[in-house]
Design a protein around this motif. Structure first.
Motif, mmCIF file in Angstrom:
data_model
loop_
_atom_site.group_PDB
_atom_site.id
_atom_site.type_symbol
_atom_site.label_atom_id
_atom_site.label_comp_id
_atom_site.label_asym_id
_atom_site.label_seq_id
_atom_site.Cartn_x
_atom_site.Cartn_y
_atom_site.Cartn_z
ATOM 1 N N GLY A 351 -2.348 18.721 14.435
ATOM 2 C CA GLY A 351 -2.193 19.650 13.321
ATOM 3 C C GLY A 351 -1.677 19.014 12.052
ATOM 4 N N ALA A 352 -1.338 17.731 12.099
ATOM 5 C CA ALA A 352 -0.793 17.060 10.920
ATOM 6 C C ALA A 352 -1.907 16.721 9.940
ATOM 7 C CB ALA A 352 -0.059 15.792 11.331
ATOM 8 N N ASP A 353 -1.541 16.580 8.680
ATOM 9 C CA ASP A 353 -2.465 16.106 7.666
ATOM 10 C C ASP A 353 -2.677 14.609 7.890
ATOM 11 O OD1 ASP A 353 -2.464 14.706 4.673
ATOM 12 O OD2 ASP A 353 -3.765 16.457 4.831
ATOM 13 N N ARG A 354 -3.884 14.217 8.330
ATOM 14 C CA ARG A 354 -4.093 12.832 8.751
ATOM 15 C C ARG A 354 -3.828 11.807 7.640
ATOM 16 N NH1 ARG A 354 -6.103 10.101 13.064
ATOM 17 N NH2 ARG A 354 -6.693 7.951 12.576
ATOM 18 N N PRO A 355 -4.369 11.976 6.428
ATOM 19 C CA PRO A 355 -4.075 10.974 5.393
ATOM 20 C C PRO A 355 -2.577 10.791 5.138
ATOM 21 C CG PRO A 355 -5.917 12.337 4.722
ATOM 22 C CD PRO A 355 -5.344 12.971 5.951
ATOM 23 N N GLN A 356 -1.834 11.894 5.087
ATOM 24 C CA GLN A 356 -0.402 11.771 4.862
ATOM 25 C C GLN A 356 0.290 11.141 6.072
ATOM 26 O OE1 GLN A 356 1.196 12.044 2.138
ATOM 27 N NE2 GLN A 356 3.246 11.701 2.981
ATOM 28 N N ALA A 357 -0.163 11.487 7.265
ATOM 29 C CA ALA A 357 0.420 10.885 8.466
ATOM 30 C C ALA A 357 0.192 9.372 8.472
ATOM 31 C CB ALA A 357 -0.195 11.525 9.714
ATOM 32 N N GLU A 358 -0.980 8.922 8.054
ATOM 33 C CA GLU A 358 -1.262 7.490 7.990
ATOM 34 C C GLU A 358 -0.379 6.809 6.957
ATOM 35 O OE1 GLU A 358 -5.425 7.137 7.286
ATOM 36 O OE2 GLU A 358 -5.954 7.404 9.410
ATOM 37 N N ARG A 359 -0.176 7.472 5.832
ATOM 38 C CA ARG A 359 0.699 6.888 4.808
ATOM 39 C C ARG A 359 2.117 6.716 5.336
ATOM 40 N NH1 ARG A 359 -2.741 9.957 1.278
ATOM 41 N NH2 ARG A 359 -1.459 11.836 1.504
ATOM 42 N N GLU A 360 2.636 7.760 5.968
ATOM 43 C CA GLU A 360 4.002 7.685 6.486
ATOM 44 C C GLU A 360 4.115 6.661 7.617
ATOM 45 O OE1 GLU A 360 6.489 8.926 5.051
ATOM 46 O OE2 GLU A 360 5.369 10.177 3.620
ATOM 47 N N TYR A 361 3.077 6.568 8.434
ATOM 48 C CA TYR A 361 3.068 5.592 9.531
ATOM 49 C C TYR A 361 3.121 4.173 8.978
ATOM 50 C CZ TYR A 361 1.184 2.831 13.437
ATOM 51 O OH TYR A 361 0.984 1.882 14.407
ATOM 52 N N GLN A 362 2.312 3.888 7.974
ATOM 53 C CA GLN A 362 2.303 2.546 7.393
ATOM 54 C C GLN A 362 3.655 2.194 6.774
ATOM 55 O OE1 GLN A 362 -1.023 2.212 4.682
ATOM 56 N NE2 GLN A 362 -2.526 2.632 6.293
ATOM 57 N N LYS A 363 4.242 3.134 6.073
ATOM 58 C CA LYS A 363 5.542 2.851 5.454
ATOM 59 C C LYS A 363 6.608 2.626 6.513
ATOM 60 C CE LYS A 363 7.089 4.989 1.646
ATOM 61 N NZ LYS A 363 7.733 6.017 0.766
ATOM 62 N N ALA A 364 6.597 3.422 7.554
ATOM 63 C CA ALA A 364 7.582 3.263 8.627
ATOM 64 C C ALA A 364 7.437 1.924 9.328
ATOM 65 C CB ALA A 364 7.457 4.409 9.632
ATOM 66 N N GLU A 365 6.183 1.504 9.612
ATOM 67 C CA GLU A 365 5.947 0.218 10.250
ATOM 68 C C GLU A 365 6.457 -0.930 9.377
ATOM 69 O OE1 GLU A 365 3.797 -0.585 13.401
ATOM 70 O OE2 GLU A 365 5.019 1.220 13.639
ATOM 71 N N LEU A 366 6.201 -0.848 8.067
ATOM 72 C CA LEU A 366 6.658 -1.902 7.153
ATOM 73 C C LEU A 366 8.169 -1.936 7.056
ATOM 74 C CD1 LEU A 366 6.271 -4.080 5.004
ATOM 75 C CD2 LEU A 366 6.009 -2.246 3.306
ATOM 76 N N GLU A 367 8.777 -0.795 6.855
ATOM 77 C CA GLU A 367 10.233 -0.788 6.657
ATOM 78 C C GLU A 367 10.977 -1.174 7.926
ATOM 79 O OE1 GLU A 367 11.432 2.870 4.784
ATOM 80 O OE2 GLU A 367 10.282 2.427 2.953
ATOM 81 N N ARG A 368 10.433 -0.812 9.086
ATOM 82 C CA ARG A 368 11.051 -1.249 10.335
ATOM 83 C C ARG A 368 10.929 -2.769 10.491
ATOM 84 N NH1 ARG A 368 8.443 1.870 13.171
ATOM 85 N NH2 ARG A 368 7.100 0.555 14.474
ATOM 86 N N SER A 369 9.820 -3.324 10.069
ATOM 87 C CA SER A 369 9.627 -4.771 10.131
ATOM 88 C C SER A 369 10.600 -5.494 9.207
ATOM 89 C CB SER A 369 8.186 -5.125 9.747
ATOM 90 O OG SER A 369 7.267 -4.610 10.683
ATOM 91 N N LEU A 370 10.750 -4.993 7.995
ATOM 92 C CA LEU A 370 11.660 -5.623 7.042
ATOM 93 C C LEU A 370 13.099 -5.541 7.530
ATOM 94 C CD1 LEU A 370 10.051 -4.272 3.752
ATOM 95 C CD2 LEU A 370 9.989 -6.640 4.573
ATOM 96 N N ALA A 371 13.452 -4.403 8.129
ATOM 97 C CA ALA A 371 14.811 -4.269 8.670
ATOM 98 C C ALA A 371 15.041 -5.270 9.800
ATOM 99 C CB ALA A 371 15.028 -2.839 9.163
ATOM 100 N N TRP A 372 14.053 -5.471 10.656
ATOM 101 C CA TRP A 372 14.186 -6.448 11.742
ATOM 102 C C TRP A 372 14.357 -7.852 11.171
ATOM 103 C CZ3 TRP A 372 12.388 -10.866 13.852
ATOM 104 C CH2 TRP A 372 12.668 -11.109 15.206
ATOM 105 N N CYS A 373 13.550 -8.160 10.157
ATOM 106 C CA CYS A 373 13.648 -9.491 9.545
ATOM 107 C C CYS A 373 15.047 -9.742 8.988
ATOM 108 C CB CYS A 373 12.617 -9.637 8.432
ATOM 109 S SG CYS A 373 10.916 -9.804 9.021
ATOM 110 N N ARG A 374 15.643 -8.722 8.414
ATOM 111 C CA ARG A 374 16.984 -8.882 7.849
ATOM 112 C C ARG A 374 18.064 -8.882 8.921
ATOM 113 N NH1 ARG A 374 16.103 -5.218 2.555
ATOM 114 N NH2 ARG A 374 16.363 -6.848 0.983
ATOM 115 N N ASP A 375 18.033 -7.860 9.771
ATOM 116 C CA ASP A 375 19.139 -7.625 10.676
ATOM 117 C C ASP A 375 19.132 -8.562 11.880
ATOM 118 O OD1 ASP A 375 19.746 -5.586 8.949
ATOM 119 O OD2 ASP A 375 18.893 -4.001 10.214
ATOM 120 N N VAL A 376 17.946 -8.907 12.359
ATOM 121 C CA VAL A 376 17.844 -9.739 13.552
ATOM 122 C C VAL A 376 17.618 -11.202 13.198
ATOM 123 C CG1 VAL A 376 16.580 -10.124 15.705
ATOM 124 C CG2 VAL A 376 16.958 -7.782 14.886
ATOM 125 N N ALA A 377 16.681 -11.457 12.279
ATOM 126 C CA ALA A 377 16.352 -12.849 11.940
ATOM 127 C C ALA A 377 17.157 -13.379 10.758
ATOM 128 C CB ALA A 377 14.851 -12.958 11.645
#
Length: 383
Positions: A351-377
């Motif tokens: 039932g979600a708006d697919r284009p918006q869901a894809e946008r939010e998914y991409q941003k979440a994947e990127l920001e989680r990656s950047l946080a890992w790079c900072r906090d872990v590496a």
């Protein structure tokens, strides 16, 4: 030209035997044990060392990570500054609203005011690649335009690609496409040197293995051509990111980094790109090796998650486009597959708006990656 290419191949050559000379199944039996041994205690120790070692590696992202948002350069600069990043890699010219000097100078000033490095890139410069588009003119015109824009923005590199793995199926195979790309690079050598901008060719979407990319750079001339190292694309060429980084290190000018999950299937293996720290690549060891072998080269997260690709290497016809693949490299890829597990594809909530869901998914994947790079590496110069 062919003589220069042969010289480049000798530089890239390794003392291994092409896979095509042996029975596939016999080869797999012989190399699995080797691959597992290569993946064992040494990498774990490297990861531990990486975690303990201080990092002074710049951290940024490639705007393709947020492709569904369609942001232009000013918004991308604002977003990167808000995340307190060190750099921004813009790898499609469509993100630039104009190409005039005033606009480019304004972008450069905005980035400078936020303490951001700007890097620029574009698409295929191989005129015979299936991926080539004449949007920016001929291959030479495209490259000249990119060099001019990169110089105006203060980017030390202009990233471009040969093509994709589909080019391995074209007449003459990847070797002919390498020759065609070398010819284009040589046509603009003087402009690149005058601009002080290096052409940074990426190992892209399964087009070239590490030794093939080295062949290209050596044939064109490493005084003005180098490599954009993409850790995710390495797994699409049946290689291990750590080994590929080590081999390409003398040529690496910039990076695109994401993780990969590789797992075995009945016909071979599948590869899913993931957020950094969530695949079977030893990301901390990768960053440690980058710092050691490529000092001053930053990390740009390019996250392209949500799907997987099949590599049916147990089927004989699979190897027709990999006639010179090397056993030691493939053994390391097999070791990754032994460690991996299946990753489900991205599916938006019902039932979600697919284009918006894809946008939010991409941003979440990127920001989680950047946080890992900072906090872990421990990457990044800013807090």
């Amino acid at each position: 030209m062919r003589g220069q290419l042969r010289q480049g191949r000798r530089v890239a050559a390794m003392n291994t035997t092409p896979i095509s000379r042996a029975s596939r199944r016999e080869f797999l039996k012989a190399t699995v044990a080797t691959g597992l041994a290569l993946a064992a205690p040494g990498l774990a120790a490297s990861a531990s060392d990486a975690a303990d070692r201080p990092r002074r590696i710049k951290l940024g992202f490639d705007n393709f990570s947020l492709r569904a948002w369609g942001w232009k350069a000013p918004r991308l600069i604002e977003y990167a500054a808000g995340l307190k990043l060190d750099s921004l890699f813009i790898t499609n010219l469509d993100a630039l609203e104009r190409f005039d000097d005033a606009y480019l100078a304004d972008l450069k000033a905005r980035a400078r005011d936020h303490g951001l490095d700007l890097l620029l890139g574009s698409w295929s410069i191989c005129p015979t690649s299936r991926a080539f588009r004449n949007t920016w003119g001929t291959a030479e015109e495209h490259l000249r335009l990119g060099l001019r824009l990169a110089r105006a923005l203060g980017s030390p590199v202009f990233r471009c690609v040969l093509g994709t793995r589909e080019d391995r199926k074209t007449p003459g195979g990847i070797e002919q496409r390498i020759e065609d790309t070398v010819r284009v690079c040589r046509a603009v050598r003087s402009e690149a040197l005058d601009a002080g901008v290096k052409i940074a060719i990426e190992n892209h979407a399964g087009d070239m293995q590490a030794w093939e990319l080295i062949t290209l750079v050596e044939a064109a001339g490493k005084d003005y051509v180098g490599v954009t190292f993409d850790s995710g694309n390495v797994t699409w060429t049946l290689e291990d990111p750590l080994e590929s980084l080590t081999r390409l290190a003398p040529y690496i000018l910039c990076t695109h980094i994401r993780d990969s999950m590789v797992w075995e299937t009945e016909t071979g293996a599948r590869v899913a790109w993931t957020a950094i720290g969530e695949g079977c690549t030893d990301a901390r060891a990768l960053f440690a090796r980058l710092a050691e072998l490529c000092p001053g080269v930053g990390v740009h997260a390019e996250i392209i998650s949500g799907f997987s690709v099949d590599f049916p290497y147990l089927q004989p016809e699979f190897w027709e486009v990999w006639p010179k693949a090397r056993g030691a490299d493939f053994a390391r890829f097999l070791a990754l597959a032994k460690k991996g597990r299946p990753v489900p594809p991205f599916r938006p909530p019902e039932g979600a708006d697919r284009p918006q869901a894809e946008r939010e998914y991409q941003k979440a994947e990127l920001e989680r990656s950047l946080a890992w790079c900072r906090d872990v590496a421990g990457l990044g110069l800013k807090t």
